[in-house]
Design an enzyme around this catalytic site. Structure first.
Site: not given
Lengths: 489, 579
Positions: A348, A378, A311
């Site tokens: 943030d 969002t 991965d």
């Protein structure tokens, strides 16, 4: 290293236990499982009788001392093989014991339910008393007593004891990151966890069972090897038995001790004696590297590995994207871009946001910002930012930002479009920064490849294992990462 | 270079040069590709298949093939038994040779059926021409064909694919006989005719020698017999003295031809494997391992024979020709030494000198050749024996590199190991246990009753040895080794035509023929059924010198450890006494 091993492998209790076990294992019923050592044991018994026979007055078999020494050597061979096996087993047992200790002795802060309300009545109970459905609380520094699901709160958890991942992971209620495993340690914050497994079925229990080797089965190769060794043993039984008539034809009588010595020398005693110890220590070594081998067969299969599918995020790369560069749009001062970028990221908390501040090198507190309103990220706007006064700073994905700019009637500068493309093709993620709907520039976010991963792949390649990266990223990014990390496909 | 050595080198190189193209031809024959012999043999084979109502297109699994092999062998056995037991009244018996005794007939029939050709009779007086041609020569063809067909099944199974269909046994068998054995035999027989080997159905000839004595000279259809005897690695001579007989092997040239003829197909089968499975490098590695073993055995033997016997040297007699006792002057010590090893590493067992009179080192090397039995080995079966060692080596090598052992893209697992181990075990088991039995009786001079009576009519077991001590032990060991290797040469000097030896060697022969055929075919069949895994970087490479060394080491370890104690009491003890 040496002293470390001494502690691990030759701890006094372990050795004492192993010595005791090596005598217990002389039981023929136990020895029968390993045909090679079984024949050696029979040889030892025969020598014992020969010694007794000589003491009883037999003259043809040579001196008692000679025969007794052979008997002793054989006995020591047997004991040593048993000792090696017992020691390997004892190590596994010690590990299991420490795990079991974790399971039983971890205090759990159990929450008692009164009616439908959770009140703060917390009792400390042993982790083994927790049953499915119970709720407990873990605070920073606590070890999670058993497997469960977070129903409230968020915490960073050190799961290195189980997964080997040294970086702490974030676990929070809801979503797919809500499960916690017993034995791991909460590093920060406080979570409320509901127990999801019954006692005896938790991850830890399974691990204990594995380490103890309770479900240890012979692996296919071990079986085949046993056949090979038994075959050799049989050949040499034939050789030694037929030697008797040959010798009697040649009129050179051979004493029993010589037959048995010859036999033990010929058969593959060493491999036979150490075979089970090898198997156990293989699993033990894997465990020390934080790999859980469910069975010897799994270890064997790992040896047959040809292709490794990896991965990308979190495996080849650290997983957290970091800001690596600022690209100002034409006519914009780079310092201004950096300042705005830092301001937009002030609130943030994501790793990306923090890395922007880090890269910008400006302390957000030093910036003059009055009455800021922070706009959270969002999925709809795909941007975040800050509003203060009549300044509006946004940072976000390229297409979302482009829409926003064009809606406001401004032009998206071509130079920045090129920057965006360049960043993408280098495997990075571009974040466009706007000030009042005017493009200031782009922040480059890069997925950092873990250090040393290239060398590791190189080693895998030498072992004949091909590495393949599987990722949902866009092909350009994937290609870039693959090249950087040295993945084959 | 010494012309004698040169002759040996010529034999070897000529064989190699012929074997590579022959290998390609054999691969084509088994692969069903068009070959130039189609023109002659297609109609003949069609006729055979029509008459026997066999459809050569039906593919068989390994079990079906083995059942077919065993049934057809049983029928041949009964037929030859009938011939030998009734030859006195059957046609073509100009010399009025009598019927064989039942135990000798059983031993002979088995021995020819299993490609061994242990002969405990003399061809001149023991069998009629009818038995020679329709019994023994017939078996020499079909037993060779059987071995080759079994090898062909293994070749087919080792291809890079997954299947349980391994071709038609009857088809492989017939093609081996018609397209491979027959043409070569015709060629070899023709050369022998020109060299003076008789080919007649007339009885004993009488001639008067220069001194005026009357001599009776046995003859018969020798040329045809000699050809298949070598091409099929059978080794059963038309005459008792085998290829030492002047009519069976008249000249140095015929000696070369016979030598080449017997090693040719064992070489070619290895190359055929390479061409058939497209593993040419692997085939060369196999051949290299076999050749290394062969050279290790043949060089000391030649040296020992050329140096002559130290006892004779002590008497002050010079031996310019080397140890010539029991050897033919027209071949010399070197060619005889080379022959003795060649005939024992491959399972021919024909002799052009008396092995009993060779030096102890040579005797040991001959036995080692048969104990390992896969430095080339017999037609088809040599490859099968070798395959067993390859499986063992693959297994050990696989464990060394830490991967599940695989050969040709197929995993080797417990079941295959079990079979391989049983086969590898069986050979030493048969040799050692029967030699132990015989030496027990000999040591105790047991009264054997019906089982044994020596020339004087006494029944004591000690009477079957013409030589006492270590050499006598070598004779017994050699007899069973030769039987178990399906070789058929004899150390001689052993009174072996009696129920004890006939029956015990018969048992050894049967077991040691069919188990080592069924075992490898079963392994190959099981492996063919498995999933094919393409080779990757981590796969143990089999077509390298390193792997060759591993195979060689496995063989040497098994043979050396298992047989060394026995050899130490035989030829090694004898050698120590001599020096």
């Amino acid at each position: 290293m040496r002293s470390n091993r001494k502690e691990g492998l030759f701890k006094r209790e372990l050795v004492a236990d192993a010595i005791k076990q090596s005598f217990v294992k002389l039981n023929p019923r136990y020895q029968f499982r390993s045909p090679v050592m079984f024949t050696v044991e029979i040889g030892t018994m025969v020598m014992m009788f020969v010694c007794a026979w000589i003491l009883a007055g037999e003259k043809s078999q040579g001196s008692f001392t000679y025969n007794f020494i052979i008997f002793l050597i054989l006995l020591l061979t047997l004991l040593f093989a048993n000792f090696a096996e017992a020691l390997a087993e004892a190590r596994g047992k010690a590990q299991a014991a420490s795990l079991r200790k974790t399971r039983e002795d971890t205090p759990a802060k159990k929450v008692e339910i009164l009616g439908n309300m959770y009140v703060n009545e917390i009792n400390i109970v042993s982790s083994s008393q927790l049953v499915k459905g119970d709720v407990f609380i873990c605070e920073a520094g606590d070890i999670i007593p058993t497997d469960g699901e977070i129903i409230e709160g968020i915490a960073t958890v050190d799961e290195s004891a189980i997964t080997g991942e040294s970086a702490p992971v974030v676990r929070e209620s809801g979503g797919d990151k809500s499960s916690v495993t017993g034995g791991t340690k909460v590093l920060s914050d406080k979570i409320k966890v509901q127990v999801t497994t019954s006692p005896g079925e938790s991850f830890l229990d399974k691990m204990i069972a594995l380490v103890e080797g309770a479900s240890r089965q012979k692996t296919p190769n071990e079986i085949a090897l046993t056949i090979l060794l038994s075959g050799f043993t049989l050949v040499f039984i034939i050789v030694c038995v037929t030697l008797q008539p040959f010798a009697s034809y040649a009129k050179t009588p051979i004493p029993i001790s010589a037959y048995i010595s010859l036999f033990v020398c010929l058969i593959p005693t060493t491999i036979g004696g150490l075979l089970s110890a090898i198997g156990i220590s293989g699993m033990d070594r894997a465990l020390r590297a934080n790999v859980i081998a469910k069975s010897g067969k799994a270890v064997e299969t790992a040896g047959d590995l040809d292709v490794l599918l990896l991965d990308k995020t979190g495996t080849i790369t650290i997983g957290n994207r970091k800001a690596t560069n600022f690209y100002a749009a034409k006519g914009v001062d780079k310092d201004h871009l950096i300042k705005c970028a830092v301001m937009s990221s002030m609130a943030d908390e994501t790793p990306e946001g923090k890395s922007i501040i880090e890269l910008g090198g400006i302390n957000p507190q030093s910036l003059q910002v009055e009455n800021p309103t922070f706009i959270k990220f969002t999925a709809e706007t795909r941007s975040s930012g800050i509003d203060f006064g009549n300044t509006q700073i946004r940072k976000g994905a390229y297409d979302a930002m482009k829409n926003k700019v064009e809606k406001a009637g401004n032009v998206f500068p071509t130079g920045t479009i090129e920057d965006v493309k360049k960043i993408s093709s280098n495997g990075g993620t571009p974040l466009v920064v706007l000030e009042n709907n005017v493009v200031l520039g782009v922040i480059e976010l890069q997925d950092i490849i873990k250090t040393g991963i290239f060398e590791r792949f190189e080693r895998l390649r030498k072992m004949g294992v091909k590495t393949v990266m599987v990722t949902g990223d866009n092909p350009l990014t994937a290609k870039y990462i693959a090249e950087k990390a040295g993945v084959d496909d | 270079m010494n012309p004698q050595i040169l002759g040996v080198v010529v034999m070897f190189v000529a064989t190699l040069l012929l074997a590579v193209p022959l290998g390609r031809y054999i691969a084509k024959v088994y692969g069903g590709q068009r070959v130039w012999t189609d023109v002659f043999f297609n109609p003949i084979e069609r006729l055979f298949f029509k008459a026997s109502r066999i459809d050569p297109g039906i593919e068989m699994g390994w079990k079906q093939s083995m059942i077919a092999l065993l049934t057809i062998n049983l029928i041949w056995f009964l037929w030859v038994l009938f011939c030998l037991l009734n030859q006195s009244w059957l046609p073509m018996n100009p010399d009025h040779n009598p019927n064989m005794t039942p135990d000798l007939a059983v031993n002979t029939a088995i021995s020819f059926l299993v490609n061994c050709n242990l002969q405990q009779y003399s061809g001149e007086t023991g069998v009629s021409y009818f038995s020679q041609v329709y019994g023994l020569m017939f078996l020499q063809f079909v037993s060779a064909g059987t071995g080759m067909a079994a090898a062909a099944i293994v070749f087919n199974a080792l291809k890079d694919r997954t299947t349980d269909k391994l071709g038609n046994f009857y088809n492989y068998f017939l093609r081996s006989c018609t397209r491979i054995l027959l043409p070569i035999c015709i060629l070899v027989a023709a050369i022998h005719l020109f060299e003076g080997t008789p080919m007649t159905f007339k009885g004993i000839d009488t001639m008067t020698s220069v001194q005026g004595d009357t001599m009776h000279v046995s003859r018969g259809p020798v040329a045809a017999f000699v050809a298949i005897k070598h091409v099929g690695t059978n080794g059963g001579g038309f005459f008792g003295a085998n290829s030492a007989h002047p009519l069976e092997n008249p000249s140095y040239l015929s000696n070369i031809v016979q030598m080449v003829a017997q090693i040719l197909i064992p070489f070619a089968m290895v190359f055929a494997f390479g061409f058939y499975c497209n593993k040419k490098r692997l085939a060369w590695v196999f051949w290299g391992v076999m050749t290394t073993g062969f050279l290790i055995l043949v060089v000391p033997t030649i040296i020992a024979e050329v140096h002559g016997n130290p006892y004779i040297a002590q008497m002050g007699i010079s031996q310019p020709g080397g140890n010539m006792e029991g050897k033919e002057v027209r071949f010399g010590a070197t060619a005889s030494a080379f022959w003795s090893i060649a005939t024992t590493v491959i399972s021919t067992g024909s002799v052009n000198g008396m092995h009993d009179s060779f030096m102890p080192v040579s005797g040991m090397n001959m036995m080692l050749g048969m104990m390992i039995n896969s430095f080339y080995g017999g037609v088809g079966v040599g490859f099968l024996n070798f395959f067993i060692y390859v499986i063992l080596a693959v297994f050990i090598g696989g464990l060394m590199v830490g991967r599940t052992p695989e050969f040709g893209g197929k995993k080797v697992e417990a079941r295959e190991m079990k079979i391989a181990m049983i086969i590898a075990l069986f050979h030493p088991f048969l040799i050692l246990s029967f030699t132990a039995l015989a030496s027990y009786f000999a040591a105790h001079d047991t009264n054997m009753g019906w089982w044994f009576a020596d020339a004087a009519g006494k029944h004591n077991a000690g009477g079957w040895l013409n030589n006492p001590s270590h050499h006598g032990f070598s004779e017994m060991l050699y007899q069973y080794t030769s039987s178990s290797a399906n070789n058929g040469s004899g150390f001689e000097g052993l009174a072996d035509n009696n129920p004890f030896w006939n029956i015990s060697t018969g048992i050894v022969l049967l077991f040691s023929r069919f188990l080592p055929i069924i075992g490898p075919v079963a392994i190959a069949g099981l492996m063919a059924n498995k999933k094919f895994i393409p080779a990757s970087g981590g796969t143990l490479k089999t077509d390298t010198g390193t792997f060759g060394m591993l195979v060689f080491a496995v063989k040497v370890i098994i043979a050396a450890l298992a047989f060394f104690p026995a050899l130490a009491l035989g030829p090694i003890a004898e050698w120590m006494k001599m020096h």
